[in-house]
Design a protein around this motif. Sequence first.
Motif, short mmCIF file in Angstrom:
data_model
loop_
_atom_site.label_atom_id
_atom_site.label_comp_id
_atom_site.label_asym_id
_atom_site.label_seq_id
_atom_site.Cartn_x
_atom_site.Cartn_y
_atom_site.Cartn_z
N GLY A 110 124.86 -65.59 53.89
CA GLY A 110 123.78 -65.71 52.93
C GLY A 110 122.60 -64.84 53.28
N ILE A 111 121.86 -64.41 52.26
CA ILE A 111 120.61 -63.68 52.44
C ILE A 111 119.49 -64.56 51.91
CG2 ILE A 111 119.31 -61.57 51.93
CD1 ILE A 111 121.99 -60.21 51.33
N LEU A 112 118.55 -64.92 52.77
CA LEU A 112 117.48 -65.84 52.42
C LEU A 112 116.12 -65.21 52.72
CD1 LEU A 112 120.01 -67.44 53.94
CD2 LEU A 112 118.63 -69.43 53.40
N PRO A 113 115.06 -65.67 52.05
CA PRO A 113 113.72 -65.15 52.35
C PRO A 113 113.32 -65.48 53.79
CG PRO A 113 113.73 -66.41 50.29
CD PRO A 113 115.04 -66.67 50.96
N ALA A 114 112.61 -64.58 54.43
CA ALA A 114 112.17 -64.80 55.80
C ALA A 114 110.93 -65.68 55.84
CB ALA A 114 111.89 -63.47 56.48
N PRO A 115 110.86 -66.66 56.74
CA PRO A 115 109.63 -67.43 56.91
C PRO A 115 108.56 -66.58 57.56
CG PRO A 115 111.24 -68.03 58.58
CD PRO A 115 111.93 -67.09 57.65
N ASP A 116 107.30 -66.91 57.30
CA ASP A 116 106.17 -66.14 57.86
C ASP A 116 105.55 -66.94 59.01
OD1 ASP A 116 104.01 -64.61 58.45
OD2 ASP A 116 103.03 -64.79 56.50
N TYR A 117 105.69 -66.43 60.23
CA TYR A 117 105.16 -67.12 61.41
C TYR A 117 103.94 -66.41 61.99
CZ TYR A 117 109.50 -69.85 61.53
OH TYR A 117 110.54 -70.69 61.22
N GLU A 118 103.33 -65.51 61.24
CA GLU A 118 102.23 -64.73 61.79
C GLU A 118 101.06 -65.61 62.23
OE1 GLU A 118 100.39 -61.63 63.42
OE2 GLU A 118 102.43 -61.68 62.63
N THR A 119 100.72 -66.62 61.44
CA THR A 119 99.62 -67.52 61.80
C THR A 119 99.93 -68.23 63.11
OG1 THR A 119 98.99 -67.88 59.50
CG2 THR A 119 98.28 -69.54 61.10
N GLN A 120 101.15 -68.72 63.26
CA GLN A 120 101.53 -69.42 64.49
C GLN A 120 101.51 -68.48 65.70
OE1 GLN A 120 103.12 -69.65 61.60
NE2 GLN A 120 103.19 -71.83 61.06
N ARG A 121 101.94 -67.23 65.48
CA ARG A 121 101.95 -66.27 66.60
C ARG A 121 100.53 -65.97 67.07
NH1 ARG A 121 106.72 -63.92 64.00
NH2 ARG A 121 105.38 -62.73 62.58
N GLN A 122 99.57 -65.96 66.15
CA GLN A 122 98.20 -65.63 66.52
C GLN A 122 97.41 -66.83 67.03
OE1 GLN A 122 97.10 -62.52 66.76
NE2 GLN A 122 99.18 -61.94 66.16
N GLY A 241 109.92 -64.94 67.09
CA GLY A 241 109.51 -64.17 68.26
C GLY A 241 108.87 -65.08 69.29
N ILE A 242 107.71 -64.68 69.83
CA ILE A 242 106.99 -65.49 70.81
C ILE A 242 105.80 -66.16 70.14
CG2 ILE A 242 105.53 -65.39 72.88
CD1 ILE A 242 107.30 -63.13 73.90
N LEU A 262 103.35 -60.48 76.84
CA LEU A 262 104.77 -60.59 76.50
C LEU A 262 104.99 -60.42 75.01
CD1 LEU A 262 105.84 -63.49 78.89
CD2 LEU A 262 106.76 -61.15 78.88
N GLN A 263 104.08 -60.92 74.18
CA GLN A 263 104.19 -60.69 72.75
C GLN A 263 104.21 -59.21 72.44
OE1 GLN A 263 100.85 -63.09 71.25
NE2 GLN A 263 102.31 -64.33 70.10
N THR A 264 103.36 -58.46 73.10
CA THR A 264 103.29 -57.01 72.88
C THR A 264 104.54 -56.31 73.40
OG1 THR A 264 100.87 -57.06 73.06
CG2 THR A 264 101.95 -54.93 73.33
N LEU A 265 104.98 -56.70 74.61
CA LEU A 265 106.15 -56.06 75.21
C LEU A 265 107.43 -56.30 74.42
CD1 LEU A 265 105.54 -56.84 79.00
CD2 LEU A 265 105.49 -54.60 77.91
N MET A 266 107.56 -57.52 73.88
CA MET A 266 108.79 -57.87 73.20
C MET A 266 108.80 -57.49 71.72
SD MET A 266 110.79 -59.17 75.53
CE MET A 266 110.10 -58.01 76.69
#
Length: 266
Positions: A110-122, A241-242, A262-266
């Motif tokens: 299946g192809i599904l929309p990607a969740p947005d985790y940008e707020t959680q990452r920041q 991601g992280i 690590l966020q930057t490196l990965m």
Amino acid sequence: MIWFVNYKSDTSLTVTDRGLAYGDGVFETISATSKSLLHIDDHLSRLYRGLTKLGMPFSEDQKQYLCTFLYSSILPLIESDSVVKIMVTRGEGGRGYLPPENCLHTVIIGILPAPDYETQRQKGVSLSVSPVPVSENRFLAGIKHLNRLENVMAKQFLMKSDFEAIMLNNNDEVVECIQSNIFWLSQGVLYTPSLATSGVQGTFRKYLIENQEQYLIQIGQFPLSDLLNADEVFITNSLMGIVPVTYIAGKSFPIGMDTRKLQTLM
């Protein structure tokens, strides 16, 4: 959402499929862009390893067909950040729990929309400690099999104020979170639980362990108290991601420089 069953556009599945009856299969969730399927080799490797553990390995021809289909038929359909989900079951057959001697796999993509985790990452997230323990079974440890009832139950206990919950084994040792792996830093050393007898060996977890060279890594069995005494904590999976952890059961943690590095490196 777009679905394929046995490499044909379809959304139907026979009611006698063993994936439905017994959770007899494995799955992968892959982060995808219009140009690539991220960490695809690690995802496929875990998929094949899981099928082999369950006694229904893919042949080399089946592996090649799946890989070719992903690149020739799935990737061209992806126009924006998406999730490609692959489920492979043992198909039909067998009497009761006893599987057929020769299985005909059911392959679902299946192809599904990607969740947005940008707020959680920041900004980081809050974790609780789940009352649902993780079972220990070395025969199933590491793979993403389709029987995820412990995770389903743990998700039902999760409060809205918490993003994730830490899952312990029956010895009250940290294993993982409901849908992510967990790491922490103490005095410059990076720690993460062993997944030899329980838990899912995340592809991002593997990528981080193999590709970072900044920290000594300790993989083992750790009580919850070790985690609560950490300097920094973060969780990972292939989609998010992280993600830094700022609270665990009411205790606060900083989003430290090592996590950001690590966020930057990965």
